[in-house]
Design a protein around this motif. Structure first.
Motif, PDB file in Angstrom:
ATOM      1  N   GLY A   1      62.109  43.033  30.940  1.00  0.00           N
ATOM      2  CA  GLY A   1      61.462  44.004  30.063  1.00  0.00           C
ATOM      3  C   GLY A   1      60.701  45.067  30.809  1.00  0.00           C
ATOM      4  O   GLY A   1      60.030  45.899  30.205  1.00  0.00           O
ATOM      5  N   GLY A   2      60.773  45.019  32.137  1.00  0.00           N
ATOM      6  CA  GLY A   2      60.069  46.009  32.933  1.00  0.00           C
ATOM      7  C   GLY A   2      58.721  45.523  33.432  1.00  0.00           C
ATOM      8  O   GLY A   2      58.211  44.484  33.005  1.00  0.00           O
ATOM      9  N   LEU A   3      58.138  46.305  34.334  1.00  0.00           N
ATOM     10  CA  LEU A   3      56.915  45.896  35.020  1.00  0.00           C
ATOM     11  C   LEU A   3      55.737  45.698  34.070  1.00  0.00           C
ATOM     12  O   LEU A   3      54.993  44.727  34.183  1.00  0.00           O
ATOM     13  CB  LEU A   3      56.559  46.937  36.087  1.00  0.00           C
ATOM     14  N   VAL A   4      55.560  46.611  33.143  1.00  0.00           N
ATOM     15  CA  VAL A   4      54.409  46.508  32.246  1.00  0.00           C
ATOM     16  C   VAL A   4      54.484  45.232  31.416  1.00  0.00           C
ATOM     17  O   VAL A   4      53.502  44.497  31.276  1.00  0.00           O
ATOM     18  CB  VAL A   4      54.303  47.748  31.335  1.00  0.00           C
ATOM     19  N   SER A   5      55.654  44.946  30.872  1.00  0.00           N
ATOM     20  CA  SER A   5      55.791  43.734  30.054  1.00  0.00           C
ATOM     21  C   SER A   5      55.621  42.475  30.896  1.00  0.00           C
ATOM     22  O   SER A   5      55.089  41.467  30.426  1.00  0.00           O
ATOM     23  CB  SER A   5      57.142  43.713  29.341  1.00  0.00           C
ATOM     24  N   ALA A   6      56.061  42.515  32.160  1.00  0.00           N
ATOM     25  CA  ALA A   6      55.883  41.363  33.051  1.00  0.00           C
ATOM     26  C   ALA A   6      54.397  41.149  33.346  1.00  0.00           C
ATOM     27  O   ALA A   6      53.917  40.007  33.387  1.00  0.00           O
ATOM     28  CB  ALA A   6      56.659  41.575  34.352  1.00  0.00           C
ATOM     29  N   ARG A   7      53.672  42.226  33.558  1.00  0.00           N
ATOM     30  CA  ARG A   7      52.229  42.105  33.795  1.00  0.00           C
ATOM     31  C   ARG A   7      51.535  41.500  32.580  1.00  0.00           C
ATOM     32  O   ARG A   7      50.653  40.648  32.700  1.00  0.00           O
ATOM     33  CB  ARG A   7      51.637  43.480  34.114  1.00  0.00           C
ATOM     34  N   LYS A   8      51.928  41.935  31.406  1.00  0.00           N
ATOM     35  CA  LYS A   8      51.325  41.406  30.182  1.00  0.00           C
ATOM     36  C   LYS A   8      51.633  39.917  30.017  1.00  0.00           C
ATOM     37  O   LYS A   8      50.762  39.140  29.589  1.00  0.00           O
ATOM     38  CB  LYS A   8      51.830  42.186  28.968  1.00  0.00           C
ATOM     39  N   ALA A   9      52.864  39.520  30.347  1.00  0.00           N
ATOM     40  CA  ALA A   9      53.237  38.107  30.236  1.00  0.00           C
ATOM     41  C   ALA A   9      52.413  37.249  31.187  1.00  0.00           C
ATOM     42  O   ALA A   9      51.981  36.142  30.846  1.00  0.00           O
ATOM     43  CB  ALA A   9      54.732  37.948  30.518  1.00  0.00           C
ATOM     44  N   GLY A  10      52.173  37.747  32.395  1.00  0.00           N
ATOM     45  CA  GLY A  10      51.345  37.022  33.353  1.00  0.00           C
ATOM     46  C   GLY A  10      49.902  36.945  32.902  1.00  0.00           C
ATOM     47  O   GLY A  10      49.252  35.897  33.018  1.00  0.00           O
ATOM     48  N   LEU A  11      49.402  38.051  32.363  1.00  0.00           N
ATOM     49  CA  LEU A  11      48.017  38.090  31.917  1.00  0.00           C
ATOM     50  C   LEU A  11      47.783  37.139  30.739  1.00  0.00           C
ATOM     51  O   LEU A  11      46.706  36.544  30.602  1.00  0.00           O
ATOM     52  CB  LEU A  11      47.643  39.519  31.525  1.00  0.00           C
ATOM     53  N   ALA A  12      48.807  36.959  29.911  1.00  0.00           N
ATOM     54  CA  ALA A  12      48.690  36.050  28.771  1.00  0.00           C
ATOM     55  C   ALA A  12      48.480  34.607  29.221  1.00  0.00           C
ATOM     56  O   ALA A  12      47.867  33.805  28.507  1.00  0.00           O
ATOM     57  CB  ALA A  12      49.938  36.151  27.894  1.00  0.00           C
ATOM     58  N   LYS A  13      48.980  34.268  30.407  1.00  0.00           N
ATOM     59  CA  LYS A  13      48.830  32.913  30.948  1.00  0.00           C
ATOM     60  C   LYS A  13      47.578  32.752  31.813  1.00  0.00           C
ATOM     61  O   LYS A  13      47.153  31.631  32.097  1.00  0.00           O
ATOM     62  CB  LYS A  13      50.056  32.561  31.792  1.00  0.00           C
ATOM     63  N   ALA A  14      47.003  33.853  32.238  1.00  0.00           N
ATOM     64  CA  ALA A  14      45.908  33.810  33.205  1.00  0.00           C
ATOM     65  C   ALA A  14      44.631  33.244  32.599  1.00  0.00           C
ATOM     66  O   ALA A  14      44.271  33.564  31.466  1.00  0.00           O
ATOM     67  CB  ALA A  14      45.653  35.207  33.762  1.00  0.00           C
TER      68      ALA A  14
END
Length: 358
Positions: free
Chosen positions: A67-80
């Motif tokens: 889904g691209g970099l922004v969506s990947a960052r959001k997915a990681g942040l959701a788990k952080a």
């Protein structure tokens, strides 16, 4: 709950991924978790991530569709779960005590954001990349306004950032990054960092700058720059510029609004130059973009006012392109085409030389 969460977005990064992850898991700092976000990789990146998750107790893998970099960052942040959030790009490295120094600074000063300097890394060559702030230390209150925000987005020479927009040389308090990353459009593929980090800094009550601490190694990959073109760069530039213009209205910071116009020109003309360099590399006719970078009408009119009132000091080639396209000065279009060709040929030669040096 760990003090720090380090998020690594990953897409087809197998070439450098092990080197990157080794530099993270071997940190002298221990109170942290590492979240690896596999953004639909089709190479061996998922298998590499799995091995690190099995070996290290603080490594968590998130698998998602591309889904691209922004969506990947959001997915990681959701788990952080960390109090602070840090980032590492999958082809870069961090020095062994990076997070120890940055987290200790955060704990000692209670700063909302801690920033370090970094190296640009190409082959065996390391080039220092510093912030254009004269002194390190903690910036808060009026000092933050007078000495930090004054040239945060634009340092005064076209084009140099006052504070580099990268997320990876910063750790940011969790609520601040969550508020601002959530607002970034997933379709943005250029300027993703600027769309988030500058608003984080505007929201911060205190920022600590570790001047002279070169703790992050950014891999300058000239091969990847030569010479790719995707139509989505046009739409992404449109979304990015409209987004930042609208978000700045939320803040009563006239300094940032003045600086924005230089960033605006840098991104807008940069897309034209990128397309031209691609055309040169592929033996096509160098011309203005075949499709328009669409802007909100208010944004366009505000920029034209800046030009008419002679408020901007821009390089001749950039101003010529802007005047011929946005300001409707058709008599300058032929000259703009010529300048564009010369600039793009120069970009092509430079990138060829850099890729061969590597």
């Amino acid at each position: 709950m760990p003090f720090l969460s380090v998020i690594v977005p990953i897409y087809n990064a197998e070439k450098y991924l092990r080197e990157c992850l080794d530099s993270i898991v071997n940190q002298t700092y221990k109170d942290y978790e590492i979240i690896l976000v596999n953004d639909g990789s089709t190479d061996k990146s998922p298998q590499i991530c799995r091995k690190y998750e099995e070996k290290y107790h603080n490594v968590i893998v998130v698998n998602k569709e591309n889904g691209g970099l922004v969506s990947a960052r959001k997915a990681g942040l959701a788990k952080a779960k960390g109090e602070y959030i840090g980032w590492v790009d999958a082809d870069d490295c961090v020095v062994p005590d990076m997070f120890e120094k940055m987290c200790n600074e955060a704990e000692h000063t209670n700063a909302d954001i801690v920033i370090c300097d970094m190296w640009s890394w190409s082959g065996d060559k390391l080039t220092p990349m510093e912030q254009a702030i004269p002194t390190g230390g903690v910036y808060t209150g009026q000092k933050l306004v007078d000495e930090f925000y004054t040239h945060m987005l634009y340092a005064g020479t076209f084009y140099s950032f006052g504070i580099l927009p990268a997320q990876f040389n910063k750790i940011i308090r969790s609520p601040i990054i969550r508020k601002n990353l959530e607002k970034v459009d997933n379709r943005i593929t250029i300027g993703e960092d600027a769309a988030c980090t500058y608003f984080c800094m505007l929201d911060a009550e205190s920022i600590s700058y570790l001047k002279g601490e070169f703790l992050y190694q950014y891999r300058a990959n000239f091969e990847s720059m030569c010479f790719q073109w995707k139509e989505e760069k046009v739409s992404s530039a449109s979304i990015l510029l409209n987004f930042i213009y609208q978000r700045l209205k939320e803040y009563h910071n006239t300094q940032m609004k003045r600086q924005f116009w230089y960033y605006f020109v840098n991104i807008y003309t940069g897309v034209y130059f990128e397309y031209g360099a691609y055309a040169v590399a592929n033996r096509k006719c160098v011309q203005l973009l075949p499709q328009e970078i669409k802007l909100d009408n208010k944004l366009k009119q505000d920029f034209i006012k800046q030009v008419e009132k002679n408020r901007l000091r821009l390089p001749y080639d950039r101003m010529l392109v802007m005047e011929s396209i946005l300001c409707g000065k058709t008599r300058k279009k032929r000259t703009a085409q010529l300048i564009l060709k010369l600039r793009c040929y120069a970009m092509f030669v430079y990138r060829q030389l850099m890729s061969h040096k590597k």
